[in-house]
Design a protein around this motif. Structure first.
Motif, mmCIF file in Angstrom:
data_model
loop_
_atom_site.group_PDB
_atom_site.id
_atom_site.type_symbol
_atom_site.label_atom_id
_atom_site.label_comp_id
_atom_site.label_asym_id
_atom_site.label_seq_id
_atom_site.Cartn_x
_atom_site.Cartn_y
_atom_site.Cartn_z
ATOM 1 N N VAL A 114 -8.625 22.355 -45.234
ATOM 2 C CA VAL A 114 -8.435 21.272 -44.260
ATOM 3 C C VAL A 114 -9.752 20.539 -44.028
ATOM 4 N N LYS A 115 -10.859 21.263 -44.035
ATOM 5 C CA LYS A 115 -12.182 20.644 -43.877
ATOM 6 C C LYS A 115 -12.418 19.604 -44.959
ATOM 7 N N ALA A 116 -12.049 19.936 -46.197
ATOM 8 C CA ALA A 116 -12.224 18.997 -47.302
ATOM 9 C C ALA A 116 -11.242 17.828 -47.194
ATOM 10 N N LEU A 117 -10.001 18.119 -46.844
ATOM 11 C CA LEU A 117 -8.983 17.071 -46.775
ATOM 12 C C LEU A 117 -9.241 16.105 -45.632
ATOM 13 N N LEU A 118 -9.806 16.603 -44.547
ATOM 14 C CA LEU A 118 -10.119 15.734 -43.407
ATOM 15 C C LEU A 118 -11.182 14.705 -43.797
ATOM 16 N N ARG A 119 -11.989 15.056 -44.783
ATOM 17 C CA ARG A 119 -13.008 14.126 -45.293
ATOM 18 C C ARG A 119 -12.460 13.271 -46.438
ATOM 19 N N LYS A 120 -11.126 13.267 -46.566
ATOM 20 C CA LYS A 120 -10.405 12.410 -47.516
ATOM 21 C C LYS A 120 -10.750 12.735 -48.971
ATOM 22 N N ALA A 121 -10.772 14.016 -49.297
ATOM 23 C CA ALA A 121 -11.033 14.434 -50.671
ATOM 24 C C ALA A 121 -9.849 14.066 -51.557
ATOM 25 N N SER A 122 -10.136 13.340 -52.639
ATOM 26 C CA SER A 122 -9.110 13.014 -53.627
ATOM 27 C C SER A 122 -9.103 14.027 -54.761
ATOM 28 N N VAL A 123 -10.259 14.681 -54.949
ATOM 29 C CA VAL A 123 -10.383 15.769 -55.919
ATOM 30 C C VAL A 123 -10.844 17.004 -55.153
ATOM 31 N N VAL A 179 -7.418 17.734 -36.647
ATOM 32 C CA VAL A 179 -7.207 18.988 -37.375
ATOM 33 C C VAL A 179 -5.723 19.311 -37.447
ATOM 34 N N LEU A 180 -5.017 19.176 -36.324
ATOM 35 C CA LEU A 180 -3.591 19.476 -36.297
ATOM 36 C C LEU A 180 -2.809 18.515 -37.192
ATOM 37 N N GLU A 181 -3.156 17.234 -37.142
ATOM 38 C CA GLU A 181 -2.447 16.248 -37.962
ATOM 39 C C GLU A 181 -2.643 16.530 -39.451
ATOM 40 N N THR A 182 -3.884 16.831 -39.840
ATOM 41 C CA THR A 182 -4.160 17.085 -41.257
ATOM 42 C C THR A 182 -3.497 18.375 -41.721
ATOM 43 N N SER A 183 -3.584 19.420 -40.906
ATOM 44 C CA SER A 183 -3.005 20.704 -41.315
ATOM 45 C C SER A 183 -1.492 20.618 -41.412
ATOM 46 N N GLY A 202 0.930 21.059 -44.751
ATOM 47 C CA GLY A 202 1.551 22.373 -44.657
ATOM 48 C C GLY A 202 0.559 23.516 -44.601
ATOM 49 N N LEU A 203 -0.594 23.262 -43.969
ATOM 50 C CA LEU A 203 -1.652 24.276 -43.865
ATOM 51 C C LEU A 203 -1.803 24.679 -42.398
ATOM 52 N N GLN A 204 -0.904 25.500 -41.931
ATOM 53 C CA GLN A 204 -0.900 25.850 -40.522
ATOM 54 C C GLN A 204 -2.112 26.728 -40.183
ATOM 55 N N ILE A 205 -2.892 26.280 -39.188
ATOM 56 C CA ILE A 205 -4.034 27.057 -38.716
ATOM 57 C C ILE A 205 -4.087 26.969 -37.189
ATOM 58 N N PRO A 206 -4.594 27.993 -36.508
ATOM 59 C CA PRO A 206 -4.785 27.937 -35.054
ATOM 60 C C PRO A 206 -6.096 27.213 -34.750
ATOM 61 N N PRO A 207 -6.062 26.000 -34.225
ATOM 62 C CA PRO A 207 -7.279 25.188 -34.106
ATOM 63 C C PRO A 207 -8.327 25.753 -33.163
ATOM 64 N N ASP A 208 -7.890 26.561 -32.183
ATOM 65 C CA ASP A 208 -8.824 27.039 -31.168
ATOM 66 C C ASP A 208 -9.316 28.469 -31.410
ATOM 67 N N ALA A 209 -8.829 29.107 -32.472
ATOM 68 C CA ALA A 209 -9.216 30.493 -32.750
ATOM 69 C C ALA A 209 -10.601 30.542 -33.388
#
Length: 513
Positions: free
Chosen positions: A150-159, A119-123, A127-134
């Motif tokens: 980030v949920k979508a990007l972590l699943r490698k969304a191209s669109v 999550v931290l690497e993807t965010s 440039g999508l800063q989020i608090p991972p433990d909140a």
């Protein structure tokens, strides 16, 4: 990845939501899908995301036909979607929500360390800063949206499909999202941007496709004027400015005297708020979301009794009255969250249109609902407010967000009012409907009602209000006239221009701060 939709048609009974729609999205392109509420934008994207099966047409990814029977199929093909109403579990952390459904486990347990690192690497990468433990429930709306992206990007969304992504964002959060969209596109992610906000389309889109009543009616260049885009969306010329005469204020209708509201922990949410609103004027309440606007509206309506201070309506002390008693005294209320506070989703449109009129003998006789009267009322309101529906007997949950807002407005504005409290009246409402909503609010003012307009849209506040107060951390930071600049309002909203402590009396139409 290139995405192509060819001849997509989707019907619901006799209603055609999408009619032979063609759409092509190139790699790294921000493609805006523009249209009125109920035009078919979200339906088209739900077909793309596997939530609906098209009746006709096909979807191609990099020139190859694909078929999606579920969102999992779409995600596997590299398509992610962020819905207008976020699909998050409030009691889960940001990390838990992001990896939900795609968890890496060790011994049957979630590998939290790996999940957190991903999550931290993807965010950070995007440039999508989020608090991972909140907990998601504790995050501002703008950060919740980042969690969805980030949920979508972590699943490698191209669109990435963004469905009305700015509907619940503040201006600052919207600007931040625009930046993120540009960075994603620059990195090769294609974005389908569903919206009806013309300024945002012009600011960020590479291409624009306009849908009206289920059909593609044309494509436009981002250089097109707002008037040209609005006319293409609605099918007629749209007046983007608000027409209103100078106010003619009368008697004091609403008066708040040093109202305080505290949460269970004792934190002040409203701090010594004093103001007066007169018949025949609109008081605009501006401020960054979360600075007491919700509590102000709810304290006036009796939904949140003040900790101290008094609320008066037409000279009568209504502090502590039940909300039903307040409404019965001629108060109309359009809440900021129509889904949770304005409508009963499983009820029909007809039923929602009389929710606060169940003591009215026009609709209830000897304790029994008069269905024929409700049907006639619904027919009149649907026509008057241009509510796009196949049947007023349908559940209100079947409507688009903007048409749901029209149902709330139709209910509240269809009876005589002394006071109208309206919060975020055009949130999720298209430009053609905005014109209508604004005109109706001015009409209530001109009919002699006092209006409290709460909005995070500064252009809306400046266009409609006769006077503007700004809330900052629960206090009245100052009062200005409608000719105040964005910069002046911004300073007050940030606390930099906070007025000296003490009650603020808001009478007269000239700026006092």
């Amino acid at each position: 990845m290139q995405l192509e939709l060819r001849g997509i048609t989707k019907r619901f009974g006799d209603f055609t939501a999408n009619d032979a729609i063609d759409l092509t999205v190139e790699p790294g392109e921000i493609h805006a899908l523009l249209g009125e509420n109920g035009a078919g934008k979200s339906t088209l994207m739900n077909v793309l995301y596997g939530l609906y099966t098209p009746d006709e047409g096909e979807i191609l990814v990099d020139g190859r036909p694909v078929s999606f029977s579920s969102p999992a199929d779409a995600m596997a093909a590299g398509i992610g979607m962020v819905h207008q109403h976020f699909m998050l579990v409030p009691t889960f952390t940001a990390t838990e929500n992001i990896v939900l459904g795609a968890e890496r486990t060790t011994g049957g347990l979630l590998d939290r360390r790996t999940a957190r690192r991903q999550v931290l690497e993807t965010s950070e990468r995007f440039g999508l800063q989020i608090p991972p433990d909140a907990l998601v429930a504790d995050l501002p709306v703008g950060v919740q949206q980042r969690v969805e992206i980030v949920k979508a990007l972590l699943r490698k969304a191209s669109v990435l499909v963004l469905d009305e992504p700015t509907a619940v964002l503040t201006p600052a959060e919207t600007d931040d999202l625009m930046r993120v969209m540009r960075e994603l596109a620059a990195a090769g992610t294609s974005i389908v941007f569903i919206t009806h906000k013309l300024r945002e389309v012009k600011a960020v889109a590479d291409r624009i496709t306009v849908i009206r009543r289920g059909k593609v009616v044309g494509q436009a260049d981002p250089g097109a004027t707002p008037a040209e885009l609005a006319a293409l969306m609605v099918g007629r010329d749209v007046r983007l400015a608000v027409d209103k005469a100078a106010p003619a204020p009368g008697r004091d209708v609403l008066r708040l005297d040093e109202v305080r509201v505290a949460d269970p922990a004792g934190t002040l949410l409203l701090d010594d708020v004093s103001l007066t609103v007169r018949a025949g004027e609109i008081l605009g309440v501006a401020g960054v979301d979360g600075n007491g606007q919700t509590e102000l509206a709810r304290s006036i309506l009796g939904l949140l009794p003040p900790t101290s201070g008094r609320v008066h309506l037409d000279g009568d002390d209504i502090t502590g009255l039940d909300v039903h008693d307040v409404l019965a005294r001629g108060v109309g209320y359009v809440p900021e969250d129509r889904v949770h506070d304005g409508l009963v989703a499983s009820f029909s449109i007809e039923e929602n249109l009389v929710l606060d009129l169940l003591a009215d003998e026009r609709f209830v006789r000897r304790g029994v609902l008069d269905r024929d009267a409700m049907q006639r009322n619904a027919g009149e309101r649907v026509e008057e407010f241009d509510i796009r529906t196949g049947s007023a007997a349908a559940a209100v949950s079947t409507l688009s967000g903007g048409n749901q807002q029209k149902v709330v407005l139709a209910r509240e504005l269809s009876r005589p009012l002394k006071l109208l409290v309206v919060a975020q009246p055009t949130r999720g409402v298209d430009v053609g409907s905005q014109e209508f909503v604004h005109a109706r609010i001015v009409r209530e003012r001109d009919a002699g009602a006092a209006v409290v307009l709460i909005s995070t849209e500064l252009d809306e506040v400046r266009a409609l209000a006769d006077r503007i107060v700004v809330l900052y951390r629960g206090r009245v930071a100052g009062e200005v006239g409608p000719d105040a600049t964005q910069q002046e309002l911004g300073l007050l909203m940030s606390g930099a221009g906070t007025a000296a402590p003490g009650p603020t009396t808001t009478s007269g139409t000239e700026a006092t701060a």
